[in-house]
Design an enzyme around this catalytic site. Sequence first.
Site, PDB file in Angstrom:
ATOM      1  CD  GLU A 132      -3.036  -0.891   2.436  1.00  0.00           C
ATOM      2  OE1 GLU A 132      -2.532  -0.007   3.325  1.00  0.00           O
ATOM      3  OE2 GLU A 132      -3.770  -1.662   2.518  1.00  0.00           O
ATOM      4  CB  CYS A 188      -5.169  35.701  12.310  1.00  0.00           C
ATOM      5  SG  CYS A 188      -5.238  36.662  14.064  1.00  0.00           S
TER       6      CYS A 188
END
Length: 433
Positions: free
Chosen positions: A291, A362
Amino acid sequence: MILYEHLNTNDKGNLTIGGLDTVDLAREFGTPAYIIDENVVRKNCRIYKNAAIKYFGEDALPLYASKALCFTEMYKIAAEEGLGIDCVSGGELYTAKKAGFPAERIYFHGNNKTDRDICDAMDMGVGTFVVDNCDELYAVSKEAVKRDTVQNILLRITPGIDPHTHKAIVTGSVDSKFGSAIETGQAMDIVKKAIAAKGVNLIGLHCHIGSQIFDIEPFSDAANIMARFIAQIKEECNYEIDVLNLGGGLGVRYTEYDREIDYEKSIKDIATVVTEYCKNNGIKMPKVILEPGRSLVAAAGITLYTVGGVKEIPGFKNYISVDGGMPDNPRYALYQSTYTALIANRATEARDYRATVAGRCCESGDLIGENMEIQKAQRGDILAVLVTGAYNYSMASNYNRIPRPPVILIKDGKARIAVKRETYEDIVRNDVL
């Protein structure tokens, strides 16, 4: 060459990817932008597929672990290269369906599949479920019986391996949220329940020990443990396991300080462990599945930004601020992941300046890297972060209501949009006024 063969510089001193000037790409598509070299992805797919068949046999199959980079074109590439895919959510299944990916080559993972997920996957004709726990086993069994069908399954098994990687990406230890542990006896318990359950056909086992692993020993250890467990199942249950999914997790070189990995040799070494154990213990050699995710796509990608400003704090640190950040690359905030960055329009100059590359959010933690070796920058420069093909776009968010960047695929000297840049209208589309 900069880390990889497809990353280089041209006579203008600009960074190139796949032979294309990144400054030109930034001008054409804007920034931030993900750039993916399709030829590199396809090359890596072929390395895995050819090595798997060479060392494990003709029926060996690599699956693309699509959580690493998921959009429709990636599924088309995986299909064309003859890979299967690993999906972990209904959204990934839906994307694969839209791409026309063959459902019989889909392996459906995840530790908490909802009833809807199970129904949707069966409606699609998904070939194999990777069942994580007993509750899920019975849910899959119930739905299959209801449909008067039999669903092929693998059981996710925890081999108890600590690969010494970041704790957030370790998945094979005994106390993992994934799978059933051999060490506690729970693995054998779920095997016996699966054999007895109606509506399911236990064809094999699955394990995955983690990711970004550079040593082959943990993989070899896991393969040996799983082969022994297959032998134990045969002895205790008189039941043959036909499929062994050994997961993925081989590391990727993000900086010049990381080791290079020979993926073919690694597959050969793992194959030696499995084949020798089966041969020496009278066990039928199972069909082996691998995988790969990160190792197929990470190096193929870069992210381009535009520098907004440079802030120098004498005696402390320097900042280079860019027009992206943690919404398009949260990996530094999550794992303190290291990257190579450079000023793309001065890529041949020495990286003799140290700076923290900061995003526009921010948020104090909105950083792409700290104390990075880079060229000195100025407003308007194009900054490139390398090896961002995995877990950047797929983990991107709209934090601070920032639109996600486009994905640009390049191949044979041409660039095309694979995923469009989001707009502000896209962001408010589902808001109810």
